[in-house]
Design a protein around this motif. Structure first.
Motif, PDB file in Angstrom:
ATOM      1  N   THR A  97     -65.834  21.809  -7.599  1.00 31.12           N
ATOM      2  CA  THR A  97     -66.037  21.375  -8.985  1.00 31.12           C
ATOM      3  C   THR A  97     -67.238  22.087  -9.604  1.00 31.12           C
ATOM      4  O   THR A  97     -67.255  22.371 -10.807  1.00 31.12           O
ATOM      5  N   LEU A  98     -68.216  22.405  -8.760  1.00 34.19           N
ATOM      6  CA  LEU A  98     -69.404  23.116  -9.246  1.00 34.19           C
ATOM      7  C   LEU A  98     -69.170  24.616  -9.356  1.00 34.19           C
ATOM      8  O   LEU A  98     -70.086  25.371  -9.685  1.00 34.19           O
ATOM      9  N   GLY A  99     -67.956  25.054  -9.055  1.00 36.63           N
ATOM     10  CA  GLY A  99     -67.605  26.462  -9.213  1.00 36.63           C
ATOM     11  C   GLY A  99     -67.924  27.343  -8.028  1.00 36.63           C
ATOM     12  O   GLY A  99     -67.878  28.571  -8.140  1.00 36.63           O
ATOM     13  N   LYS A 100     -68.222  26.751  -6.892  1.00 34.63           N
ATOM     14  CA  LYS A 100     -68.539  27.546  -5.706  1.00 34.63           C
ATOM     15  C   LYS A 100     -67.253  27.966  -4.988  1.00 34.63           C
ATOM     16  O   LYS A 100     -66.297  27.197  -4.923  1.00 34.63           O
ATOM     17  N   SER A 101     -67.252  29.184  -4.445  1.00 29.76           N
ATOM     18  CA  SER A 101     -66.094  29.680  -3.720  1.00 29.76           C
ATOM     19  C   SER A 101     -66.010  29.012  -2.349  1.00 29.76           C
ATOM     20  O   SER A 101     -66.953  28.364  -1.889  1.00 29.76           O
ATOM     21  N   ASP A 102     -64.850  29.172  -1.697  1.00 29.74           N
ATOM     22  CA  ASP A 102     -64.678  28.585  -0.368  1.00 29.74           C
ATOM     23  C   ASP A 102     -65.679  29.165   0.632  1.00 29.74           C
ATOM     24  O   ASP A 102     -66.193  28.446   1.494  1.00 29.74           O
ATOM     25  N   ILE A 103     -65.953  30.475   0.531  1.00 31.02           N
ATOM     26  CA  ILE A 103     -66.903  31.105   1.447  1.00 31.02           C
ATOM     27  C   ILE A 103     -68.303  30.553   1.236  1.00 31.02           C
ATOM     28  O   ILE A 103     -69.018  30.217   2.191  1.00 31.02           O
ATOM     29  N   THR A 104     -68.710  30.438  -0.024  1.00 30.66           N
ATOM     30  CA  THR A 104     -70.028  29.882  -0.335  1.00 30.66           C
ATOM     31  C   THR A 104     -70.129  28.437   0.115  1.00 30.66           C
ATOM     32  O   THR A 104     -71.152  28.010   0.672  1.00 30.66           O
ATOM     33  N   THR A 105     -69.068  27.687  -0.098  1.00 30.43           N
ATOM     34  CA  THR A 105     -69.035  26.285   0.324  1.00 30.43           C
ATOM     35  C   THR A 105     -69.184  26.166   1.834  1.00 30.43           C
ATOM     36  O   THR A 105     -69.927  25.322   2.341  1.00 30.43           O
ATOM     37  N   LEU A 106     -68.487  27.034   2.547  1.00 30.60           N
ATOM     38  CA  LEU A 106     -68.533  26.997   4.005  1.00 30.60           C
ATOM     39  C   LEU A 106     -69.942  27.250   4.524  1.00 30.60           C
ATOM     40  O   LEU A 106     -70.450  26.489   5.360  1.00 30.60           O
ATOM     41  N   PHE A 107     -70.573  28.329   4.042  1.00 33.67           N
ATOM     42  CA  PHE A 107     -71.847  28.739   4.618  1.00 33.67           C
ATOM     43  C   PHE A 107     -73.066  28.027   4.026  1.00 33.67           C
ATOM     44  O   PHE A 107     -74.082  27.894   4.714  1.00 33.67           O
ATOM     45  N   SER A 108     -72.968  27.573   2.802  1.00 27.86           N
ATOM     46  CA  SER A 108     -74.144  26.945   2.182  1.00 27.86           C
ATOM     47  C   SER A 108     -74.107  25.426   2.213  1.00 27.86           C
ATOM     48  O   SER A 108     -75.153  24.777   2.068  1.00 27.86           O
ATOM     49  N   ILE A 109     -72.911  24.846   2.409  1.00 31.19           N
ATOM     50  CA  ILE A 109     -72.807  23.386   2.358  1.00 31.19           C
ATOM     51  C   ILE A 109     -72.245  22.798   3.657  1.00 31.19           C
ATOM     52  O   ILE A 109     -72.859  21.921   4.274  1.00 31.19           O
ATOM     53  N   LEU A 110     -71.087  23.285   4.084  1.00 28.93           N
ATOM     54  CA  LEU A 110     -70.417  22.670   5.236  1.00 28.93           C
ATOM     55  C   LEU A 110     -71.143  22.949   6.552  1.00 28.93           C
ATOM     56  O   LEU A 110     -71.441  22.025   7.314  1.00 28.93           O
TER      57      LEU A 110
END
Length: 230
Positions: free
Chosen positions: A129-142
């Motif tokens: 929802t914040l516009g982050k890509s799946d790759i960014t989500t994986l490495f920066s959040i998950l």
């Protein structure tokens, strides 16, 4: 000291090298694989999970036997590697690495998969929802939120590779400096009835394995304690 009672550190060093290389490659392979298994909606992914988990229930000698058939230049896959890529896996260190990747894969993937599945379901969607890509989500959040799983998977796959015998014996045999790892060295000394030296190797591996498991428990205890804090 009798030369037959002196520890040859080369098998121990080779075991550490094999476990380190295997762990690093499994991190690169295990993270995307566990991520896909955790979030994919494909029904047949359960079959993939079962295949990944086979080394946990198969006798190592059975797995090693089929890998030997696959890697042998007499087989189709081994012949392809030898003829077109000039790669030989049987009785070589790269062959030990290839076999160890398969043998220790579930010990990396399963902790990561459990970590992903324990995360809040809306965490990934909130990132999108914040516009982050799946790759960014994986490495920066998950991944930062499953640090304990990352460490557990890395340590367990490392320790599991250190102690493997049946698979490496089938694929690599006992070539000093190339495929003779610590577990094979113990076997060789037992065959030679050199029990004192076999015992020295075994004590080193036992102590190392205990320290590895103690480290995992300490990390998990620390993580769970701080996770529970408000």
């Amino acid at each position: 000291m009798n030369e037959h009672s002196t520890i040859d550190w080369q098998p121990l060093w080779l075991s550490l090298k094999l476990a380190s290389v295997t762990m690093l490659i499994l991190l690169l392979v295990g993270i995307p694989l566990a991520y896909w298994l955790a979030y994919s909606r494909r029904r047949w992914k359960v079959a993939i999970e079962a295949v990944i988990g086979l080394p946990m229930v198969l006798p190592p000698s059975v797995l090693g036997f089929y890998l030997l058939l696959a890697f042998s230049p007499a087989g189709a896959f081994g012949a392809f590697l030898s003829r077109y890529l000039d790669v030989r896996l049987v009785f070589t260190f790269p062959g030990l690495v290839a076999a160890s990747l398969i043998y220790s894969l579930p010990f990396m993937v399963n902790p990561l998969l459990a970590g992903f599945r324990e995360l809040p379901a809306d965490l990934k969607e909130a990132s999108r929802t914040l516009g982050k890509s799946d790759i960014t989500t994986l490495f920066s959040i998950l991944l930062p939120n499953i640090r304990a799983s990352l460490i557990t998977g890395s340590v367990l796959s490392f320790a599991h590779t250190i102690g493997e015998f049946g698979v490496v014996m089938m694929i690599g045999g006992s070539i000093p400096g190339q495929t003779k790892v610590a577990s094979v060295a113990i076997y060789d000394e037992v065959l030679s009835t050199n029990y004192p030296l076999a015992n020295r190797y075994a004590i080193i591996l036992l102590g190392f394995s205990f320290c590895i498991l103690l480290l995992v428990n300490i990390i998990n205890h620390y993580y769970n304690k701080h996770k529970a804090l408000p």
